[in-house]
Design a protein around this motif. Structure first.
Motif: not given
Length: 248
Positions: A121-122, A125, A154, A157, A161
């Motif tokens: 997830r990080k 991001e 999530c 996000t 993207k």
């Protein structure tokens, strides 16, 4: 069975073994798996280019069929690198929480591509907004599902993207009917994406764990069922939406 490697990493026991039979199929296979027997990847030693497991075959079909010219994807969960290996001509970034799994994929399965170690997830991001064609979520540990990857936050996000036609494809397991976790993921996905499709690999006993592929997309999703590796259309009921504050 021949054991090639066994060690503990991040609280999970990881093994690499060779076997002459895998899920009822005869041959020569090398398998990366957790101690509970969950296969994280399998290589056909007689035909290394073949995708052995059903779910990556189905995911690869959905990706190629819905956007044959796609160029960029982000995969959370490396395994032995099956998807990025298959699409070696595409720009695919892979995130894997376990550096040991990446190491073993190179040592025992011939993986030569890119893989970044860290929380998926990080790392997602950090991607620029609106440039990805696909996000693939295939993340499990021996201890279970990393739920922070399945929340509304999530998924939003991921949507940010993705480009205007992009989709997220999720591989997960749950009971065949009325599985509260599957229903929660399905409801959360539906809260973020306008188009949905669900597929499942049928089991003889509907209460047995069932492999599912859930897709959320910004456009309608198409599939040629004969190329879905045995998966059939199957949409879960909608459960409780998962938010980040549920998981601390």
């Amino acid at each position: 069975m021949k054991l090639l490697h066994r060690e503990q990493d991040r609280g999970s026991v990881i093994t690499v073994r060779e076997t002459e039979e895998l899920y009822g199929e005869k041959g020569r296979f090398r398998v990366l798996e957790f101690a509970n027997g969950d296969a994280q990847g399998a290589l056909d030693l007689n035909d290394p280019g073949r995708i052995v497991l059903e779910y990556p075959r189905a995911i690869v079909h959905l990706m190629a069929h819905n956007d044959p010219a796609f160029g960029r994807a982000f995969v959370i969960g490396h395994g032995i690198g099956t998807i990025s290996r298959h699409f070696a001509d595409k720009a695919i970034r892979t995130a894997e929480i376990s550096g040991k799994i990446v190491e073993l994929s190179r040592l025992y399965f011939g993986y030569e591509g890119q893989a970044e170690v860290g929380d998926g997830r990080k790392l997602l991001e950090r991607e620029p907004d609106g440039l990805l064609d696909y996000v693939v979520l295939d993340a499990f540990t021996e201890k279970g599902v990393p739920w922070h990857l399945f929340t509304r936050g999530c998924f939003q996000t991921a949507a940010d993207k993705l480009d205007e036609h992009g989709a997220i494809l999720i591989n997960m397991f749950g009971r065949g009917r009325r599985d509260v976790h599957t229903e929660a993921v399905w409801a959360t996905l539906a809260d973020v994406f306008p188009h949905m499709r669900g597929f499942a690999l049928p089991q003889e006993d509907p209460l047995d764990p069932m492999n599912r592929i859930l897709v959320g997309s910004k456009r309608p999703i198409e599939a040629r069922m004969r190329q879905m590796a045995g998966f059939v259309e199957d949409e879960p009921e909608r459960g409780t939406i998962l938010d980040d504050d549920m998981f601390g």
